[in-house]
Design an enzyme around this catalytic site. Structure first.
Site, PDB file in Angstrom:
ATOM      1  N   GLY A  80     -24.139 -26.142 -14.926  1.00 39.14           N
ATOM      2  CA  GLY A  80     -25.090 -26.109 -13.812  1.00 39.14           C
ATOM      3  C   GLY A  80     -26.544 -26.178 -14.268  1.00 39.14           C
ATOM      4  N   ARG A 144     -19.581 -30.987 -16.356  1.00 36.34           N
ATOM      5  CA  ARG A 144     -18.789 -29.766 -16.579  1.00 36.34           C
ATOM      6  C   ARG A 144     -17.550 -29.990 -17.443  1.00 36.34           C
ATOM      7  NH1 ARG A 144     -20.715 -25.499 -13.653  1.00 36.34           N
ATOM      8  NH2 ARG A 144     -22.166 -26.030 -11.992  1.00 36.34           N
ATOM      9  N   ASP A 175     -19.617 -20.189 -21.936  1.00 35.48           N
ATOM     10  CA  ASP A 175     -18.473 -21.014 -22.320  1.00 35.48           C
ATOM     11  C   ASP A 175     -18.889 -22.214 -23.172  1.00 35.48           C
ATOM     12  OD1 ASP A 175     -16.737 -19.352 -21.020  1.00 35.48           O
ATOM     13  OD2 ASP A 175     -16.550 -20.610 -19.233  1.00 35.48           O
ATOM     14  N   LYS A 201     -28.508 -21.177 -21.850  1.00 33.42           N
ATOM     15  CA  LYS A 201     -28.921 -21.590 -20.514  1.00 33.42           C
ATOM     16  C   LYS A 201     -28.061 -20.948 -19.453  1.00 33.42           C
ATOM     17  CE  LYS A 201     -26.575 -23.867 -18.264  1.00 33.42           C
ATOM     18  NZ  LYS A 201     -25.534 -24.687 -17.642  1.00 33.42           N
ATOM     19  N   THR A 202     -28.599 -20.460 -18.392  1.00 34.23           N
ATOM     20  CA  THR A 202     -27.936 -20.204 -17.119  1.00 34.23           C
ATOM     21  C   THR A 202     -28.835 -19.378 -16.209  1.00 34.23           C
ATOM     22  OG1 THR A 202     -26.167 -19.070 -15.930  1.00 34.23           O
ATOM     23  CG2 THR A 202     -26.608 -18.257 -18.116  1.00 34.23           C
ATOM     24  N   ASP A 204     -27.728 -17.658 -13.949  1.00 31.00           N
ATOM     25  CA  ASP A 204     -26.967 -16.467 -13.570  1.00 31.00           C
ATOM     26  C   ASP A 204     -27.336 -15.235 -14.391  1.00 31.00           C
ATOM     27  OD1 ASP A 204     -25.671 -18.197 -11.874  1.00 31.00           O
ATOM     28  OD2 ASP A 204     -23.986 -18.524 -13.220  1.00 31.00           O
TER      29      ASP A 204
END
Lengths: 551, 551
Positions: A80, A144, A175, A201-202, A204
């Site tokens: 994402g 993905r 992941d 990266k994220t 979240d």
């Protein structure tokens, strides 16, 4: 390439020169720290990663002039979008150019599949210039596809050999970085000479640990959501007639929701990790919400804000159980699929569930019950991410308030507006923090590559200090790993960071939430991200990071 | 008052000194222009407003020192929130203080009902200080009570007499300003000595005309929505897998949607006024959308953005007719209400509709058909504003694409995300433009009051020039009026401005929309509102205003 039409802010931001740690200005020397261990399951991780296990922490400091070998590098955006990805690439590009002007940078297109399917472009100065300090992953696209199979690794090695690529940088979440480490180990074992470096990266915020203070993008995304929440709160306290139920992206972890609560101080905020720890039922959550609404109504305040994390539904034990039963029951169930009407389907399901799940299912609003039984993915599984938890809670709260009203225990009005924010923040123009952090991560990745390192994650720490004082280095990815069950198989993975209930961000929240909930409320209106103003406005990291670091 | 916890931006913005026209700096003289006429129905308007009809345009210019009589003023916020309302009040407060330090300002609480019910506070320096340059209407609250009845006017006069209030400032949209004019006329006729001044507020942008260049709040709200649309577009072109259907607030008029399209250049944008002018059906709209989606899919692009104005549904002739029939049919229909299941209710409705409406009703997606028949307001009327037009279009487009796929004429993938933006922008921190514009409107209102004027709207024009060159004055409200049928009765009202299909903003859009729709797209990413940076970034008015003024 067709030139883009640009907004005035895009034009102004193109001129911004990201800040990097002073230690990276000029000549640099690599210093090694102590050898490392994985956070758990040391023996198993060591066995799985014989080549990349136990490597030392690395740190870059001011040094003397040194010449670096030519390196061709391929970069991949995985998963994402997160604000700042383009700045990792521009930092990487500039670092490579500075360390050896003959270095080249390739971008694999559309995520990890670009490596496997040999789709790539060379990233030139002109291309990179178009994307400096911008949001999005559109420079090369993301995807993905999971890099997990040896045939994929071999296909990757093939194109690297062809392009004379010496190193791959994988920009991704937990992941993707786990897979980066598996790839690094494999390429070492096969003597391909291809290094692999990861970048955290994220949006979240669930990729963080002792060594990685935060993942990039979390800062910008939270600030965009907090801007909107603040605006809504000002609207709520002006119009005085709506309860706004606001669901926020963030997958399983509630970091985004917690950070937004710290920035905006809503009346109510649900943290999934707390729901799970306290073994709360859906009714417990509804009762907690109702209590605040009734109290405020007693003061004539029939409005407020409620933040709900996207992953909540999976943290409610009874819901988790129901979903598991439904998945077992309905996957590839031809009998069920042949039933003609929705009502008959619901009856069928009720008859097959355990007594406990059946009772829970009966208590759910009809719309949600239908969603659970009818909207399944191609494999027959319930699509948890599609469940509009904010609407579920609105329905249940409304029902409970109607009961209380009938009993004379609630005299307010209950009107609601629901929101879901996610796509609005993943590709925002990166904040100064993320612009600087990402550029530094990319620049450091270039240094790690030029120093011949592999199996490392690029690391920038001391992030609550001004950018000049940040510390650049590398962390062995194996150091962050443990063994977990994933899809029924024990696997080495980077530990996913959930909200810690004994961590300072949650403790601050739980200490103050009653004050935010009561009749006085205490809304904060963060406003939009600023790039040009006073440093106190433009350069602050997240409240989460500040609290974690003792500020 | 409990002190608010403030964000760094709130603290920094509190220090901002709004710009006012140079002509208002220092001493001022009032100059009169030509006498005016209403835009239409002159004889009838003149008859209804004998005292306030035909007054001259007013303009404030640099003058010599002059002393003004003491004026106590009451201010009212009417209707939906718009960014800058607090700055109208702070400009009004500062103007009154400057013109005569003995002046006082009262705020009527909760909208026009505060005047009728005698709920008010005195607005002190300390209170006003807390709200300078902030979003929201929470300083005194707003409300939707309409001031239309003489008993309300008399109750208002009563409290004005008690507090020795000489003038009322009504900050509102077209209807509220119409009522302000009726009130001004009434108070003149009754010799109450109470003046009434209006200020043009509404994010919807539908209060504008020859004399009023724009309503306040439109600038900020559109910029917030355009920020989000831009972010979503960057996400769409990075992930390359979703069509985002984005519905935007704005009531009947499509000004907000058009302005957002001009700022962000989406692939598709629907303008209600065009739909009506071309007498388009729902199927026409769906076909237009499908054409763009199929074309982009042919280039492998299965993503994009579509902007949809909130009011669209009411501009589709067949839908308008269906809604009217349903309202006639279902209001207080006990037979219908006694029917037991939704299916039976739908059958009942189908049997009673005209053939044309029945066919249209049959073609609607089931969810929307249910919403139309089942979710009615307490009077049995369809709740048009609750209809999620974006979901309606998604369902219909998906159905049509499935047909085309079966025929081999479409080979793409169609996955969607839907959004509705409204509450996110109504209370945003005002842009520099709105902060300056609103403050100047309030300051000018103080001047109009001190000059003894009534029945005027505060006016700031030349808005595309720097704030220093803006022109301050007053426009007789009667000048903007005509006679229209409202709820079956002919009434004098301010003309509501819809999007003009021969106006420059729409012409620019229609000239370029095909380029934005095609496989190259041409997204602009406006980014968040900036307050401190280069003027090109921070001080631009809307594209609508620039185009209307020939830029």
């Amino acid at each position: 390439m067709k030139p883009m039409t640009k907004s005035p802010l895009q034009i102004a931001r193109a001129e911004y020169l990201p800040k990097i740690p002073t230690s990276l200005n000029g000549d640099v020397v690599l210093t090694k720290g102590a050898d490392t261990q994985s956070v758990a399951d040391q023996a198993e991780i060591k066995k799985l990663f014989p080549q990349t296990y136990g490597m030392p922490l690395l740190r870059f400091e001011r040094g003397v002039k040194k010449s670096y070998p030519v390196k061709n590098v391929g970069v991949i955006l995985s998963g994402g979008q997160a604000p700042g990805g383009h700045n990792v690439i521009s930092g990487l590009f500039d670092g490579l150019q500075k360390l050896n002007p003959e270095n080249k940078l390739y971008g694999f297109l559309g995520g990890p599949s670009g490596l496997v399917e040999h789709k790539y472009i060379e990233l030139t100065k002109q291309i990179v210039a178009e994307y400096r300090n911008t949001g999005g992953f559109d420079i090369i696209g993301s995807g993905r596809t999971k890099l997990e199979e040896e045939w994929q690794f071999d296909k990757g090695a093939e194109i690297c050999k062809k392009l004379n690529i010496n190193a791959i940088v994988i920009i991704g979440g937990d992941d993707s970085n786990t897979n980066a480490c598996v790839l690094a180990e494999y390429y070492l074992q096969k003597n391909t000479g291809i290094q692999v470096i990861g970048c955290p990266k994220t949006i979240d915020g669930d990729l963080k640990n002792e060594m990685i203070e935060t993942s990039f993008g979390f800062d910008t995304a939270c600030k965009v959501y907090a801007e909107l929440i603040g605006n809504i709160q000002r609207d709520a306290s002006s119009a005085k007639k709506y309860w706004h139920f606001i669901r926020l992206m963030g997958r399983s972890a509630s970091h985004i929701t917690l950070e937004c609560a710290l920035q905006s101080q809503p009346n109510i905020c649900i943290i999934s990790e707390e729901v799970e720890a306290k073994n709360m039922t859906l009714n417990n959550i509804v009762e907690d919400i109702v209590k605040v609404i009734v109290n405020r109504a007693n003061f004539g305040l029939n409005f407020g804000t409620i933040l709900i994390p996207e992953g909540l539904i999976e943290f409610i034990p009874a819901m988790k159980k129901l979903i598991a039963e439904l998945n077992d029951l309905l996957a590839n169930n031809e009998d069920f699929n042949s039933l003609l009407t929705d009502d008959v389907k619901r009856q069928y399901v009720k008859a097959m569930l355990t007594a406990e799940s059946c009772q829970f299912f009966r208590d759910l609003p009809k719309g949600i019950a239908s969603q659970l039984t009818l909207d399944r993915d191609p494999h027959g599984n319930v699509q948890v991410s599609l469940i509009e938890t904010e609407k579920l809670l609105i329905e249940m709260v409304a029902k409970r308030l109607a009961q209380l009203k009938a009993q004379g225990e609630y005299k307010g009005k209950f009107a609601t507006i629901n929101h879901f924010f996610g796509y609005e923040g993943r590709c925002a123009i990166p904040s100064n923090f993320d612009a600087n952090y990402c550029y530094s991560l990319g620049y450091t990745a270039a240094l790690l590559i030029s120093e011949g390192k592999t199996g490392y994650m690029s690391s920038i720490s001391n992030l609550t200090a001004p950018a000049e004082e940040w510390i650049a280095g590398g962390v062995p990815i194996t150091m962050m790993m443990n063994i977990e069950r994933r899809n029924g198989v024990m696997k080495p993975v980077i530990q996913k960071a959930l909200v810690k209930l004994d961590g300072e961000p949650f403790l601050f929240f739980s200490k103050h939430r009653n004050d935010w909930a009561d009749e006085n409320s205490n809304y904060i209106y963060p406003g939009p991200i600023q790039y040009f103003g006073p440093s106190a406005v433009c350069d602050q990291p997240t409240r989460t990071l500040l609290l974690e670091k003792g500020f």
